[in-house]
Design an enzyme around this catalytic site. Structure first.
Site, short mmCIF file in Angstrom:
data_model
loop_
_atom_site.label_atom_id
_atom_site.label_comp_id
_atom_site.label_asym_id
_atom_site.label_seq_id
_atom_site.Cartn_x
_atom_site.Cartn_y
_atom_site.Cartn_z
N ASP A 1 0.85 -1.19 0.00
CA ASP A 1 0.00 0.00 0.00
C ASP A 1 0.89 1.24 0.00
O ASP A 1 1.99 1.21 -0.54
CB ASP A 1 -0.92 -0.05 1.23
N ASP B 1 10.46 -0.35 0.69
CA ASP B 1 9.82 0.63 -0.18
C ASP B 1 10.17 0.36 -1.64
O ASP B 1 11.31 0.07 -1.97
CB ASP B 1 10.26 2.05 0.18
N HIS C 1 -3.57 5.95 3.65
CA HIS C 1 -4.30 4.74 3.30
C HIS C 1 -3.70 3.47 3.89
O HIS C 1 -4.39 2.65 4.50
CB HIS C 1 -4.38 4.63 1.78
N VAL D 1 -7.38 -15.61 -6.23
CA VAL D 1 -7.37 -14.49 -5.29
C VAL D 1 -8.68 -14.48 -4.49
O VAL D 1 -9.76 -14.72 -5.05
CB VAL D 1 -7.19 -13.16 -6.03
N SER E 1 -11.47 -1.01 0.62
CA SER E 1 -10.11 -0.90 1.13
C SER E 1 -10.08 -1.29 2.60
O SER E 1 -9.07 -1.78 3.10
CB SER E 1 -9.59 0.54 1.01
#
Length: 417
Positions: free
Chosen positions: A58, A77, A97, A210, A258
């Site tokens: 994210d 990262d 987020h 998934v 989300s």
């Protein structure tokens, strides 16, 4: 006591800072209706997810907020703008987020009766920050690399509260997601939100294997704005009036799949902790087979198998299966790509696939909204860039027409002289 409601129709937008209201305990804790109503607290009598790692791919996770201190045990990262440990929020649209998502998956609260508790409050978080506006490495390739990294770092669950807003996906995802699935990792993805512009489920939620999460409101009814729909949906979870933790420690009310997705990822962590002998296919099977059928009988494009039930997912007796009930990515690659279904090293830049038939792909049906971190142009981008370009185009068209008219008149004048 769990509350199940039959429903009609139906990732994420921050609504407002949480306003304290009179309550018998903490106002923040009181807002978390899903902990009791969806069997999560009952499942904690067996396990709280200790020993399981959830990768949050994210915008980065602020591990310094009280609810997440000690929860973030690793990370990195891929955006080129974040911290080496993935704990610096990145992005212009919604850097909070990733922290909000992580809090709903594995928040530890601020006390026995206060603060945000995730669905798996003893699970570990792997914080992986990515960017959604491109750069030296495309967003597609960042996600592919992040998925592989999560697997190599021992993640048991990967949470993807994002959407590509297309049924298909880049070739680099074939290999990365197949790598996760062949290494027994459960991938959980958001269906998206109609309110954010997503009309039907998009990748990675369209990918076989998934676990795709749709959203419902506080009454268990499909959310019109905070979810979308499509035939790849696996289960539904709360996506409205959610409270999460933002960087810095403020509590925020928000809506979207989300938020529903990390709740389910946390429940997956509970199942993995309670049943370490089960492979990913059987973990997913427990989640979908214990869901409460809602809407049209059987699986459907709005609720999937139905509303999640954490207690039954952890405690019920469920027969073992040989295959993932959400399909096989390996088989899809073999059939539709006409390629070997074996993970290969990532290319330096990904090639976007030509549209191929997507099993369980959603038709163009109405649904709720898309998660933060959309990989396509956002509404603000279209407003700030598309509208000015349109105005320039109209101006140039008028100017050209005027010039043509002047030229014709000049030519006509000369011909009559």
């Amino acid at each position: 006591m769990k509350r199940w409601a039959a429903g009609a129709v139906l990732m994420a937008s921050v609504a407002s800072l949480l306003v304290a209201t009179p309550a018998h305990a903490d106002a923040v804790r009181d807002q978390q209706y899903w902990l009791q109503e969806y069997g999560i607290e009952a499942a904690w009598t067996v396990t709280k997810g200790a020993g399981v790692t959830i990768a949050i791919i994210d915008t980065g996770v602020d591990g310094t907020v009280t609810e997440l201190v000690g929860a973030v045990t690793g990370g990195t990262d891929f955006s080129g703008k974040g911290a080496p440990n993935g704990q610096r929020p990145v992005g212009d649209d919604n850097p909070a987020h990733g922290t909000l998502v992580a809090s709903l998956a594995a928040g530890r609260g601020t006390g026995a009766d206060s603060g945000v508790l995730g669905a798996a409050p003893a699970a570990n978080i792997l914080a992986i920050s990515i960017g959604f506006t491109g750069g030296p490495i495309s967003s597609d390739d960042q996600i592919a690399q992040a998925v592989r990294y999560a697997v190599d770092q021992g993640a048991d669950v990967i949470n993807l509260s994002l959407t590509r807003e297309t049924l298909d996906w880049p070739l680099s995802w074939d290999s990365a997601f197949l790598y996760a699935m062949q290494n027994d990792v459960v991938v959980v993805a958001a269906a998206g939100n109609r309110g954010s512009g997503t009309t039907s489920v998009g990748a990675p939620a369209t990918m076989p294997g998934v676990l795709t999460v749709a959203g419902v409101d506080v009454n268990g009814v499909a959310s019109f704005n905070a979810s979308t729909q499509g035939i790849t949906i696996s289960v539904s979870a709360p996506s409205e009036d959610l409270v999460g933790v933002a960087p810095g420690g403020s509590h925020v009310l928000w809506n979207g799949t989300s938020g529903a997705t990390p709740i389910v990822a946390g429940i997956v962590a509970l199942v993995r902790a309670a049943h370490p002998e089960l492979d990913a296919a059987n973990v997913i099977n427990r989640i979908v087979k214990t869901a409460h059928d809602t809407g049209a009988p059987g699986t459907d494009a709005i609720y999937g198998y139905g509303l999640i039930d954490a207690e039954d997912a952890v405690k019920a007796r469920i027969p073992l299966v040989d295959k993932n009930p959400m399909g096989s990515l390996a088989e899809w690659i073999t059939i539709y790509r006409r390629a070997a279904s074996t993970p290969v090293p990532l290319p330096t830049s990904s090639e976007t696939s030509t549209p191929a038939p997507v099993p369980n792909a959603a038709p163009d049906a109405a649904g709720p909204a898309s998660p933060f971190g959309t990989l396509l142009p956002t509404v603000s981008m279209l407003r700030n860039v598309g509208v000015p370009l349109a105005i320039y185009a109209i101006f140039l068209t008028i100017l050209a027409a005027w010039g043509l008219a002047v030229w014709r008149r000049f030519r006509s004048t000369r011909e009559t002289e």
